[in-house]
Design an enzyme around this catalytic site. Structure first.
Site, PDB file in Angstrom:
ATOM      1  N   ASP A   1       0.829  -1.211   0.000  1.00 53.81           N
ATOM      2  CA  ASP A   1       0.000   0.000   0.000  1.00 53.81           C
ATOM      3  C   ASP A   1       0.859   1.256   0.000  1.00 53.81           C
ATOM      4  O   ASP A   1       2.042   1.227   0.365  1.00 53.81           O
ATOM      5  CB  ASP A   1      -0.954   0.012   1.205  1.00 53.81           C
TER       6      ASP A   1
ATOM      7  N   GLU B   1       0.033  -1.238   5.616  1.00 56.30           N
ATOM      8  CA  GLU B   1       1.125  -0.880   6.525  1.00 56.30           C
ATOM      9  C   GLU B   1       0.955   0.561   6.987  1.00 56.30           C
ATOM     10  O   GLU B   1       1.160   0.888   8.156  1.00 56.30           O
ATOM     11  CB  GLU B   1       2.470  -1.050   5.802  1.00 56.30           C
TER      12      GLU B   1
END
Ligand SMILES: [Zn+2]
Length: 359
Positions: free
Chosen positions: A71, A128
């Protein structure tokens, strides 16, 4: 070869993957690893990718994992990478996504180019940037390796071996509303917040401890005594006990300031993750240092106050260290990575793989 790595990286950042919308990127990476490396891939229940790449030209050598997060932060939609004077950056309206696709591109290139390798597992985590949620939910039963590196740091010669305990402190102050013309009828939640915040230390408290009040919201109208304020604060320390003590001090400050004015503060402390440190003499730290040396750099071990997937995975029993991506200006539209650094990361990882294969 350099072109292939740059192309690999640019292709990755062209696929949007802001936190929460990584599925297409994870799917595409899965397809690529299956085709290019003959990997056996699984996507766990949370959406994390675990790709197993078979050993090559190596008998022994324990399996090792390489992790990166899939991400990105915002603004990360429609990224157009440009290469100029040996530096890759975005066109300017978005981040670049080197955090953490520089890490992933370098990992894949290293696995492809290593002349020998043990069984390698490539892990791409989700979320994350929004609280390490992918790593928290990673299905470890799909992983054979017990040790590995997370490629999500900055400087190329740094091996990050530890991080802090991180406490979130959520505060709700409940005063009493009244018309501004009749202040004696009300209790200002804003004044309580101001008073409370002056009662604890903020900023850098010592070499290993920090505290911050990040958001404050409250009040409804100019001519009313504000009845409610909410605050998001946090503290971190490499020393677990210090972090707990600071969080408690912040909680007490809000409670006492509220009580002193006849109001109430509801304070919730949440431990996001706990401090951990991988020993300097552990296999993964030694391997990482040898790989950095093999690439002609001077390795340095570090502990940081930031959170990475490494802290979660280490807390879940894996032996981990964090290596740099060479990226700079992360979380801004000035984010960039030089081609030379991207190549260097990949070289370090290739050495790491080959040294591990040697057993
Ligand atoms: Zn990152």
């Amino acid at each position: 070869m350099s072109n292939r790595l740059v192309e690999r990286f640019c292709a990755m950042v062209r696929i949007d993957s802001e936190s929460g919308n990584e599925a297409r990127f994870i799917e595409s990476t899965k397809g690529q690893l299956e085709t290019e490396l003959g990997a056996t891939c699984a996507i766990d229940a949370h959406g994390n990718l675990i790709a197993k790449v078979p050993a090559k030209n190596a008998e022994g050598g324990e399996p090792i994992f390489f992790a990166a997060h899939g991400d990105t932060v915002k603004p990360g939609v429609g990224i157009e990478p440009i290469v100029e004077d040996g530096v890759i950056r975005s066109k300017g309206e978005t981040i670049l996504g080197a955090d953490d696709k520089a890490g992933l591109a370098a990992i894949v290139e290293a696995v492809v180019t290593a002349e020998r390798r043990p069984a390698v597992e490539i892990v791409v985590t989700r979320g994350e940037e929004i609280g390490l949620v992918g790593a928290r939910n990673l299905d470890l039963s799909l992983l054979d390796a017990k040790r590995g590196v997370i490629v999500d740091g900055e400087a190329l010669n740094e091996v990050i071996i530890g991080g802090p305990t991180h406490a979130s402190v959520d505060v709700e102050i409940l005063g009493r509303a009244a018309h501004a013309a009749e202040p004696e009828e009300g209790i200002s939640a804003i004044r309580i917040a101001a008073e409370a915040i002056t009662r604890f230390k903020e900023g850098k408290l010592d070499a290993e401890t920090v505290a911050n009040v990040g958001t404050i919201q409250g009040g409804m109208i100019r001519n009313g005594i504000p009845a409610r304020v909410t605050i998001e604060a946090e503290c971190r320390s490499l020393d677990h006990e210090k972090c707990l003590r600071q969080a408690e001090a912040m909680k007490t400050a809000f409670e006492e300031a509220a009580a002193a004015m006849g109001a109430k503060a509801n304070v919730r402390i949440r431990i996001e993750y706990e401090a951990s440190r991988t020993p300097e003499d552990s296999a993964i730290v030694q391997l990482a240092c040898r790989a950095i040396e093999a690439a002609g750099l001077e390795p340095e071990t570090q502990v940081i106050l930031g959170g990475t997937d490494s802290l979660i995975l280490s807390g879940r029993g894996l032996e981990t260290a964090v290596l740099g991506t060479g990226g700079q200006g992360a979380h801004s539209v000035d984010e960039r990575v030089s081609v030379a650094d991207l190549e260097k990361v990949s070289e370090i990882l290739r050495h790491l793989i080959e040294i591990t294969a040697a057993g």
